[in-house]
Design a protein around this motif. Structure first.
Motif, short mmCIF file in Angstrom:
data_model
loop_
_atom_site.label_atom_id
_atom_site.label_comp_id
_atom_site.label_asym_id
_atom_site.label_seq_id
_atom_site.Cartn_x
_atom_site.Cartn_y
_atom_site.Cartn_z
N ALA A 155 0.82 -1.21 0.00
CA ALA A 155 0.00 0.00 0.00
C ALA A 155 0.86 1.26 0.00
O ALA A 155 0.59 2.21 -0.75
CB ALA A 155 -0.93 -0.01 1.21
N LEU A 156 1.93 1.28 0.80
CA LEU A 156 2.82 2.44 0.83
C LEU A 156 3.41 2.71 -0.55
O LEU A 156 3.57 3.86 -0.97
CB LEU A 156 3.96 2.23 1.84
N ASN A 157 3.72 1.65 -1.25
CA ASN A 157 4.28 1.79 -2.59
C ASN A 157 3.35 2.57 -3.50
O ASN A 157 3.78 3.50 -4.22
CB ASN A 157 4.56 0.40 -3.17
N GLN A 158 2.07 2.25 -3.47
CA GLN A 158 1.12 2.96 -4.34
C GLN A 158 0.76 4.33 -3.78
O GLN A 158 0.53 5.28 -4.55
CB GLN A 158 -0.15 2.13 -4.56
N ILE A 159 0.71 4.44 -2.45
CA ILE A 159 0.41 5.75 -1.84
C ILE A 159 1.45 6.77 -2.27
O ILE A 159 1.13 7.91 -2.64
CB ILE A 159 0.34 5.64 -0.31
N GLY A 163 0.31 9.94 -4.60
CA GLY A 163 0.43 11.29 -4.04
C GLY A 163 -0.87 11.90 -3.57
O GLY A 163 -1.01 13.13 -3.52
N ARG A 164 -1.83 11.08 -3.18
CA ARG A 164 -3.13 11.58 -2.74
C ARG A 164 -3.04 12.16 -1.32
O ARG A 164 -2.25 11.71 -0.50
CB ARG A 164 -4.16 10.45 -2.73
N PRO A 270 0.32 12.84 0.67
CA PRO A 270 0.38 11.99 1.86
C PRO A 270 1.48 12.44 2.82
O PRO A 270 2.59 12.78 2.40
CB PRO A 270 0.70 10.61 1.28
N ILE A 271 1.17 12.43 4.11
CA ILE A 271 2.15 12.78 5.12
C ILE A 271 2.03 11.81 6.29
O ILE A 271 0.92 11.40 6.65
CB ILE A 271 1.99 14.24 5.61
N VAL A 272 3.15 11.42 6.83
CA VAL A 272 3.20 10.52 7.98
C VAL A 272 3.44 11.34 9.23
O VAL A 272 4.39 12.13 9.30
CB VAL A 272 4.32 9.47 7.82
#
Length: 620
Positions: A155-159, A163-164, A270-272
């Motif tokens: 999932a991280l790979n596609q996130i 860039g949503r 996206p931001i962590v």
């Protein structure tokens, strides 16, 4: 504000930080006292109190989509969304669930019971939002253990690619159910102990942006800043996935949490947000636990911390029976190794890990990897035992089929928590594994009726050259170690018990229910034959034909799914061999079973022994 007056998240938005801090303590004490009465997931919820408060304070649920990976740590979320007065029914039959449940509240936007699904779900929500030209925020909360799973990495790979806009809350408590393992955990340790550069960088930006001189200085620092950021943070996994990052943030400091969430609320892309929390926060017994004992608890004394559920004398859990037997077998066979996907404590394998540390492997939350890892060990002369909960086995189905069964490798799979498990509900009931495994060539699938049969069956499994799955339920059983060399079990054989008087009906069943049916038949003086169908594949064809020739009614009593289960195997054999026989089938129908105590669920599903004997009485 009294937490019992909370109707929804909007009720807390007028509170100041001092009032929120007091509320956090009230919630924490409420959780301890409430879970002590009902049982449930304690440590994870104590550790997420301030974090959940801050999220609901800053974001606007249900317009903004706040949800939790796995979902067992959503108790505070339930309190803040108006369900505190229902907590006496937590995990009880017809009460509120121990996980997020969409039918309970519009604030529960996602359901899960297994880990590492939240990021995939978050991306789906973000894409749908953008396609619908909407503007809400998506906020998944995922832990450091769940983030090591392959699905989360996918999932991280596609996130990173998409860039949503979304805020990924990385809830880092350095724990799974028990302590984390692996290189990923080591990377997270380096990250959590590094200088919190992104938080400092944001503070600088706020100060320097006040005037023109500051703005020029900020622009001039940009290259230096990015270089430092790359060296401090972006060499971590988040930077590699092209995700912005802020943290680490103290997950128990409401002021910092609120400030950071306000900063990222309208962040584009996206931001962590990396949040450091302490599992079990506020309850010393849980805070000090590193074994996972306080992850999920039965009823306990909140003052002493002692469990109110005690094993009867001479009993062990089914998991302990298997684990103790495994240790004995490993003493005689140095090729035996044990594997678990992050469930050392739950599967009671600690004694094996202590006795044979070099032959013990915790793969983390990675069931697919664990299964293929076991297959390769078997291919190279080792005798792997993989302990895995039935409901988690589903996650490794492709690997069982492709890597274990197809290559005909002698992997012994201990299917723990088989059957209905009670209060954890739909996501955890282990009622599908028989139907999943039966179609796979080369598989042997069995279930012992008691601890003696369990010990012998495990010994038998390690003398076979085929994949061998042994399923066993949650709960306990009388236990005495027996001679493992005296194994007289043959693959695919059933056993039979006859009443003293000529039988009027035959019951075919399996597992602990066999002895329960025998005991009840004796008490009620029922004239029946009871078959212990301990192998689901292969079935005992010779005995089945003999039973059919007796021309008696045959009841097939199973406590798992009818579809694909034991009765399906029997009916298929009869059809393929032109045997005409009508059977009475008792089992779970085609639906997911809700949460509740085992007696309640079995009665509701008409698979309790009283329901069985009502059917028997029609023929006896």
């Amino acid at each position: 504000m009294n937490i019992f007056d909370i109707k929804g998240p909007e009720d807390i938005k007028s509170l100041d930080e001092t009032e929120l801090t007091l509320m956090a303590e009230d919630i924490r004490q409420f959780l301890i006292l409430s879970i002590a009465k009902t049982g449930g997931h304690l440590s994870s919820n104590l550790g997420i109190v301030e974090l959940t408060l801050a999220l609901h304070y800053v974001f606007d649920s249900p317009q903004d989509k706040i949800f939790f990976d796995v979902g067992h740590q959503s108790y505070v979320h339930k309190i803040l969304t108006g369900r505190v007065n229902e907590f006496a029914s937590l995990r009880q039959y017809k009460g509120i669930a121990g996980f997020q449940k969409r039918v309970e509240s519009t604030h529960d936007v996602w359901e899960a019971g297994h880990s590492s699904t939240s990021l995939s779900a978050a991306l789906g929500m973000a894409v749908a939002r953008d396609l619908n030209h909407e503007g809400y925020q998506v906020i998944p909360i995922i832990g450091d253990a769940a983030l090591t799973s392959g699905m989360a990495m996918e999932a991280l790979n596609q996130i990173g690619s998409e860039g949503r806009k979304m805020v990924i809350v990385f809830n880092d408590n350095n724990m799974s159910i028990s302590q984390n393992v692996g290189a990923m955990d080591e990377a997270f340790t380096r990250l959590r102990t590094s200088k919190p550069y992104n938080t400092i960088k944001t503070d600088l930006k706020e100060v320097l942006s006040i005037n023109k001189v500051g703005k020029s200085l900020l622009e001039g620092m940009r290259n230096i800043k990015n270089a430092v950021k790359e060296n401090v943070v972006d060499t971590s996994i988040f930077g590699e996935f092209k995700l912005d990052y802020i943290g680490p943030v103290d997950g128990h400091d409401l002021h910092d949490l609120i400030r950071v969430f306000k900063q990222v609320k309208n962040h584009e892309g996206p931001i962590v947000v990396h949040v450091i929390t302490k599992k079990g926060k506020g309850y010393p017994f849980a805070e000090e636990d590193r074994s996972g004992k306080w992850h999920g608890v039965s009823q306990f004394d909140p003052v002493t911390g002692k469990s109110l559920a005690m094993l009867p004398a001479g009993h062990l859990s089914w998991s302990e029976v298997i684990s103790n037997t495994l240790v004995r077998l490993a003493a005689e066979n140095e090729d035996i190794v044990a594997i678990t996907p992050a469930m050392i404590g739950g599967s009671k394998l600690q004694n094996f890990f202590d006795a044979y540390p070099k032959r013990s492997f915790d793969c983390g939350i990675a069931e697919e990897h664990a299964m293929t890892f076991a297959a390769s060990l078997a291919l190279n002369g080792k005798r792997p035992f993989l302990s895995i909960y039935s409901s988690f086995l589903q996650r490794a189905y492709d690997q069982i089929s492709h890597d274990v069964a197809r290559m005909h490798l002698p992997v012994v799979i201990g299917i723990d928590r088989a059957g209905l498990v009670g209060e954890d509900g739909e996501t955890h009931h282990g009622v599908f594994d028989i139907a999943m495994l039966r179609p796979l060539p080369n598989m042997v699938i069995a279930q012992p009726k008691d601890s003696n049969e369990a010990q012998l069956m495990l010994a038998l499994a390690f003398h076979q050259d085929s994949p061998f799955a042994i399923r066993y339920p949650r709960g306990n059983v009388p236990f005495t170690p027996i001679n493992l060399d005296a194994c007289d079990i043959k693959i695919g054989t059933w056993t039979i018990w006859e009443s003293e008087e000529p039988s009027k009906v035959i019951v075919i069943s399996y597992g602990p229910d066999v002895d329960r049916i025998i005991a009840k038949a004796k008490v009620n003086n029922k004239h029946i034959t009871i078959v212990n169908a301990r192998f689901f594949k292969p079935i005992d064809e010779e005995m089945l034909v003999t039973l059919i020739q007796r021309k008696l009614p045959i009841i097939i009593y199973e406590t798992d799914m009818l579809c694909g289960g034991l009765s399906d195997a029997i009916l298929s054999y009869c059809n393929d061999n032109q045997i005409t026989k009508q059977f009475i089938r008792i089992g779970l129908e085609d639906h997911f079973v809700e949460h509740g105590s085992l007696p309640q669920l079995r009665k509701a599903e008409h698979i309790d022994t009283n329901s069985l004997f009502e059917v028997i009485s029609q023929y006896d």
